[in-house]
Each structure stands twice: as C-alpha cells, then as structure tokens.
Design a protein around this motif. Sequence first.
Motif, PDB file in Angstrom:
ATOM      1  N   ASP A  32       0.795  -1.236   0.000  1.00 43.62           N
ATOM      2  CA  ASP A  32       0.000   0.000   0.000  1.00 43.62           C
ATOM      3  C   ASP A  32       0.831   1.291   0.000  1.00 43.62           C
ATOM      4  O   ASP A  32       0.568   2.227   0.762  1.00 43.62           O
ATOM      5  CB  ASP A  32      -0.962   0.007   1.184  1.00 43.62           C
ATOM      6  CG  ASP A  32      -2.097   1.018   1.007  1.00 43.62           C
ATOM      7  OD1 ASP A  32      -2.275   1.510  -0.129  1.00 43.62           O
ATOM      8  OD2 ASP A  32      -2.784   1.319   1.992  1.00 43.62           O
ATOM      9  N   SER A  75       1.702  -0.803   5.143  1.00 48.22           N
ATOM     10  CA  SER A  75       1.063  -2.047   4.723  1.00 48.22           C
ATOM     11  C   SER A  75      -0.370  -2.194   5.233  1.00 48.22           C
ATOM     12  O   SER A  75      -0.724  -1.723   6.315  1.00 48.22           O
ATOM     13  CB  SER A  75       1.869  -3.244   5.214  1.00 48.22           C
ATOM     14  OG  SER A  75       3.200  -3.174   4.779  1.00 48.22           O
ATOM     15  N   GLN A  76      -1.167  -2.921   4.448  1.00 46.37           N
ATOM     16  CA  GLN A  76      -2.515  -3.300   4.872  1.00 46.37           C
ATOM     17  C   GLN A  76      -2.492  -4.573   5.713  1.00 46.37           C
ATOM     18  O   GLN A  76      -3.433  -4.852   6.463  1.00 46.37           O
ATOM     19  CB  GLN A  76      -3.405  -3.506   3.646  1.00 46.37           C
ATOM     20  CG  GLN A  76      -3.608  -2.256   2.830  1.00 46.37           C
ATOM     21  CD  GLN A  76      -4.469  -2.495   1.611  1.00 46.37           C
ATOM     22  OE1 GLN A  76      -5.200  -3.480   1.535  1.00 46.37           O
ATOM     23  NE2 GLN A  76      -4.391  -1.608   0.631  1.00 46.37           N
ATOM     24  N   THR A 103       1.601   1.003  10.105  1.00 46.16           N
ATOM     25  CA  THR A 103       0.189   0.725  10.301  1.00 46.16           C
ATOM     26  C   THR A 103       0.011  -0.310  11.413  1.00 46.16           C
ATOM     27  O   THR A 103       0.862  -1.175  11.624  1.00 46.16           O
ATOM     28  CB  THR A 103      -0.445   0.217   9.005  1.00 46.16           C
ATOM     29  OG1 THR A 103       0.391  -0.808   8.438  1.00 46.16           O
ATOM     30  CG2 THR A 103      -0.582   1.351   7.998  1.00 46.16           C
ATOM     31  N   VAL A 144      -1.135  -3.195  12.042  1.00 48.67           N
ATOM     32  CA  VAL A 144      -1.562  -4.482  11.493  1.00 48.67           C
ATOM     33  C   VAL A 144      -0.524  -5.538  11.839  1.00 48.67           C
ATOM     34  O   VAL A 144       0.638  -5.221  12.115  1.00 48.67           O
ATOM     35  CB  VAL A 144      -1.758  -4.411   9.958  1.00 48.67           C
ATOM     36  CG1 VAL A 144      -2.815  -3.384   9.593  1.00 48.67           C
ATOM     37  CG2 VAL A 144      -0.434  -4.087   9.257  1.00 48.67           C
ATOM     38  N   ALA A 165      -4.450   1.464   9.165  1.00 47.17           N
ATOM     39  CA  ALA A 165      -4.166   1.171   7.757  1.00 47.17           C
ATOM     40  C   ALA A 165      -5.099   1.969   6.857  1.00 47.17           C
ATOM     41  O   ALA A 165      -6.220   2.313   7.246  1.00 47.17           O
ATOM     42  CB  ALA A 165      -4.338  -0.326   7.494  1.00 47.17           C
ATOM     43  N   ARG A 166      -4.615   2.296   5.673  1.00 49.58           N
ATOM     44  CA  ARG A 166      -5.395   2.997   4.641  1.00 49.58           C
ATOM     45  C   ARG A 166      -5.943   4.341   5.148  1.00 49.58           C
ATOM     46  O   ARG A 166      -7.053   4.730   4.814  1.00 49.58           O
ATOM     47  CB  ARG A 166      -6.541   2.109   4.130  1.00 49.58           C
ATOM     48  CG  ARG A 166      -6.062   0.831   3.456  1.00 49.58           C
ATOM     49  CD  ARG A 166      -7.219  -0.003   2.909  1.00 49.58           C
ATOM     50  NE  ARG A 166      -8.024  -0.541   3.993  1.00 49.58           N
ATOM     51  CZ  ARG A 166      -7.749  -1.668   4.650  1.00 49.58           C
ATOM     52  NH1 ARG A 166      -6.706  -2.385   4.315  1.00 49.58           N
ATOM     53  NH2 ARG A 166      -8.535  -2.093   5.621  1.00 49.58           N
TER      54      ARG A 166
END
Length: 378
Positions: A210, A282-283, A304, A306, A324-325
């Motif tokens: 990402d 990263s996701q 992130t 995660v 994330a995102r």
Amino acid sequence: MATRLVAHVVHRLTVGGLENGVVNLINHLPADRFRHVVICMTDHTGFAARIRRADVGIIDLHKRPGHDAGLYLRLYRTLRRLRPDVVHTRNLGTQEALAIAWLAGVRGRVHGEHGWNGPGPEADPPRRHRLRRWLRPFVSEYVALGAEIERYLQTRIGVPAQRIARIYNGVDLTRFGPEPQDRRAVLPAGFAADDAIVIGTVGRMQNVKDQPTLARAFVALLAAQPAWRARLRLVLVGDGELRSEVEAILAAAGARELAWLPGSRDDVPALLAAFDVFVLPSQAEGVSNTILEAMACARPVVATAVGANAELLVDGETGRLVPARDPAAMADALAAYAASPALRAAHGAAGRARIEAQFSLKAMVARYAGVYERALAG
C-alpha cells in the motif's frame, strides 16, 4: 558432535523477508554444528549470492504451474539422496513437503509460519485450515514469527503450545547501524540538501504494501505545510504494479520531483541510514524485517497497526502506529517528526536500544538451534 544437515525448503529463493531470514540463519548458525542445503520448489535468483558459506548447495525442483504431481516424486528422491537430519519448511506453500520428508525417513521436521500477504488467516478459505490441520502430525516443531501467528496455530490448527517456538527475526547489527559518515551519498546528487527531511519506505510495490497511502500522506503533509516543500523528500524503494499509481498521485499534486523511486535495490542498509523517518504503510504484515532494520539504524518508524507491527515498535517511544489505509493519520504522525529533530533522535535511539536488547541476530540463531535439536530429540 556430528554436524546436522538442515534442508531448508522454500518456494523460491529470491528477494524477500522470509528468504532474507533463511540466508541469515544459514550464514550465522555454527558451522561445526549445522550444514545446509536449500531446496527450491521452483528456482532461485541472484539473491542466493548472499549466502556466504561455500558448502551450501541449492537445488531447484522446477515446479510447473498448477498442480505438479511429479514435484513430490522429485522431492522424495532428493531427500532420500541427501538424507538430511532436519527439513525446515516455511509457510503453507511448502508445508506439504513435511509429509514427503516423513515418507523419506527424515527425523526432524520443522515448519515456520512467517505471516500472510493478505488480511490474515481468518479470511483464508476453509480448505487451507483443513490442510494445515491434516499436516499437523508430520510436524515435529513449529516456529511462529509473532504472537498473532502463535495464537492462530493454537486456536485454529490445534497445535499444543509446547510445540511452538515464537522466534522474531533477528537483525545483523554489523550491517544495520546508526548513521555512517556522509549518509546522504546513496541518494541522487542534489535530491536532498543537508537540512532535508527524508521520509522513506522499502518494499514490493504490491497492494498489500500500500505505497499509495504513503504517497497520499506525503501530498497531504505538503498541502498542510507548504513551507516544508523545500525540505521534505520522499523515497520509495521497490518495484511492482503500484509504481504507476504512486507516480500519478505525486504528479497530480506537483510533487513528483520531490520523490525518488529507484526500484529494487540491494543496498538497503545504506538507504535506511539515509532516511530521517521510515514508514511501513502495509494493509497486512507478518513480522516486518524492514521495521526491525530501520530501528537498528536508529530511525523512528511510522507503521500501520496491522499484524505484528505493534509487537515490534512501541507506540510513542520508538515510533507511531496509525490505522491502515488512513493517509490523514499517517500525515499527522509524519508532521510531528518533521517538526522536531529532537523527537526523531529520541525515538530513533530508543528503537536501536530495543533491537539490541530483544531482536539481535545472535538471539534468533540460538533459538533456531534449539528448535532443531528438539525436533531431532522428539
């Protein structure tokens, strides 16, 4: 004591965190106790040159696309010829090799779970859980690279806790360290002045990594603080299908010239030392080598929340965890570091100390040696 032959089974020996761990293990396990061979289900690339021991063989089984029944016969014959003491597989793509190793009479059978390239095992189809459970009796010892993976093996696959060793990747502190002299020399001439703030990431440009979220966060940061445009720089190391999207995001904001996208590189230690802040957008993640390596280089990390990221960095002490995102949250975390050299230095130093205390290569190697000995004894 006779040396033990360990056969490392991987899908492909190429650039990647899992493969980097294999190479580090081979290079640093005591040569008077362990010998090695790498069996690639497909093939290998020039990354294999990072193996420093001259006595390590690499065998390519050239798996064909789709279901290749002949692969298992080739693997069986290879194991019968080599007669290794231990077979060590990694991730689901190679775990079936443990059943072949059992048939071939290999006593020590070790399987490592290194994480997932998607949202995690709960999103896997049921057949994958069933396959892991079916293969469980063929595994002597499991290695989990993180608490999330360890919980999954216990709760969904039914592996007893005493058969799981949680081993984090170790960092070679001789390769990754605080800034060398002239640390900006690895960057293009004229790209970053002495007072520049370089924000960087390293990773394959694939959806799970990402990088577009980092590009959007960088653009948002410039929009919020236009005066920083003269000093902020972005470096995205890696290649893949997201490269054009990242370039389009930067170009649309008039920031393309503020970013350097050098593609894949083999001088990651020097690049990490050139950054002021490391970002992992990263996701999904397992245990990120690059987070550990950036911390070893005394760089604050924005990552992130995660996978195992929260197990590696300490939020507010060695870096920041963000959703994330979420480009806005990432931009806010980056703004705090851009505004304060003291904060960057403090969090970077704390990260280096954490690596030295808990994530050294020496500790990792010792734990793997123990796993191999238990697999043989069991």
